[in-house]
Design an enzyme around this catalytic site. Structure first.
Site, PDB file in Angstrom:
ATOM      1  CB  THR A 196      43.183  47.899  45.573  1.00  0.00           C
ATOM      2  OG1 THR A 196      43.563  48.291  44.256  1.00  0.00           O
ATOM      3  CG2 THR A 196      42.535  49.081  46.269  1.00  0.00           C
ATOM      4  CE  LYS A 253      40.844  49.940  42.266  1.00  0.00           C
ATOM      5  NZ  LYS A 253      41.884  50.764  42.873  1.00  0.00           N
TER       6      LYS A 253
END
Length: 336
Positions: free
Chosen positions: A250, A193
């Site tokens: 994120t 991520k």
């Protein structure tokens, strides 16, 4: 297992935040900080202005620069250092670790050179098993949790009892941890991520909008899941907190160091300028795009977005050029 005495090794934003969570959950927490001024401030003023400005820390949380003193009597040890520094730091601490203490990893990444996940690095250094390490993942932007905004996390460990022990030690009114036994999937989701967040930041810096972000997030999730499948992860993990949950947080938040770093590159800043603007905080995706790319190539998995981020960060390719190349790839079925 009941964990009362916890040591957190590392005093950055996420380490300090997780220490606060543990203390708010009623645990006795000692932090180790590399810099004396940080340890002194945490111990004497109950703040860490370098990493969490404006956030008061619990009275029962203390700090020291003496690793031996910090680790004395700990029932759980939380490793809160950047992924590429974990091996070096843990090697220095190895002989000080209390026998039987549960090891907890906050680091998200894949080690350069070895291509090992963080639990594997811990096992390498300590002589234990990767499945004995409790891995923390999920949508965990430190500053939001430090301000007691509601959030959840996943605690992954092959030994479910260890995960439950840390779950009980870290449960508060604002922080809800879940358990999982898929360490591989949770670690890959947490590492990948950061790379996808770089791409979303670059897209934002180039002036692109929500459609582009959604495309990058979903295609990034697809390539993460492909890598996970090749390495034996549970596909359901990527639909959970360590997968799509962490990815959305994120990739979309200005609090994300990786997204912010990518945005600076997208606006035309150099790698050096973007690093300087981070103020010493590490954008893990810059390094992880290299190690994840090598890991994927080694198991024959196609990860075009990760390849693109590698080329931008390490070969000097312009983000707009990398984006055009992604769009120009051969057309195919969505799941092929």
């Amino acid at each position: 297992m009941r964990v009362q005495r916890v040591t957190v090794l590392g005093a950055g934003s996420w380490g300090t935040t997780f220490a606060k969570v543990l203390a708010d959950a009623g645990r006795d927490v000692t932090m180790w900080a590399r810099r004396a001024e940080v340890a002194d401030e945490i111990r004497e003023r109950h703040t860490n202005t370098a990493y969490l400005p404006g956030v008061p820390l619990p009275e029962r949380l203390t700090a020291t620069t003496d690793a031996r003193a910090a680790l004395d009597g700990a029932q759980a040890v939380v490793l809160a250092v950047p992924s590429q520094r974990l091996r070096e730091n843990l090697t220095a601490w190895r002989d000080l670790l209390p026998s039987g203490a549960i090891l907890v990893s906050l680091a998200k990444g894949v080690e350069l050179g070895t291509h090992k996940r963080m639990s594997e690095v811990v096992a390498d250094v300590t002589g234990g098993e990767p499945g004995d390490v409790v891995v923390v993942s999920g949508p965990n932007l430190a500053k939001e949790i430090a301000r007691c905004q509601p959030a959840a996390a996943v605690l992954a460990c092959a030994d479910h009892d260890r995960a439950v022990a840390i779950q009980q030690a870290s449960y508060t009114t604002y922080f809800r941890p879940y358990t999982n036994t898929d360490v591989v999937g949770c670690e890959l989701g947490g590492a990948c991520k950061n790379v996808i967040a770089l791409s979303c930041g670059m897209a934002a810096g180039l002036g692109f909008g929500t459609n582009t972000m959604a495309t990058l997030i979903t295609r990034g999730l697809a390539e993460t899941a492909r890598l996970g499948a090749a390495l034996g992860a549970d596909p359901l993990t990527f639909a959970g907190l360590a997968g799509v949950g962490d990815l959305v947080a994120t990739c979309s938040s200005p609090l994300s160091r990786n997204r912010t770093f990518g945005e600076r590159i997208g606006r035309g800043e150099s790698m050096t300028e973007a690093r300087a603007a981070q103020g010493g905080q590490v954008a893990e995706g810059v390094t992880s795009c290299r190690s994840i790319r090598e890991l994927a190539h080694g198991v024959g998995v196609d990860m075009p977005l990760t390849d693109a981020m590698y080329r931008v960060c390490h070969e000097g390719v312009d983000p707009a050029t990398a984006g055009a190349e992604l769009l120009g790839r051969k057309q195919k079925h969505e799941w092929s």
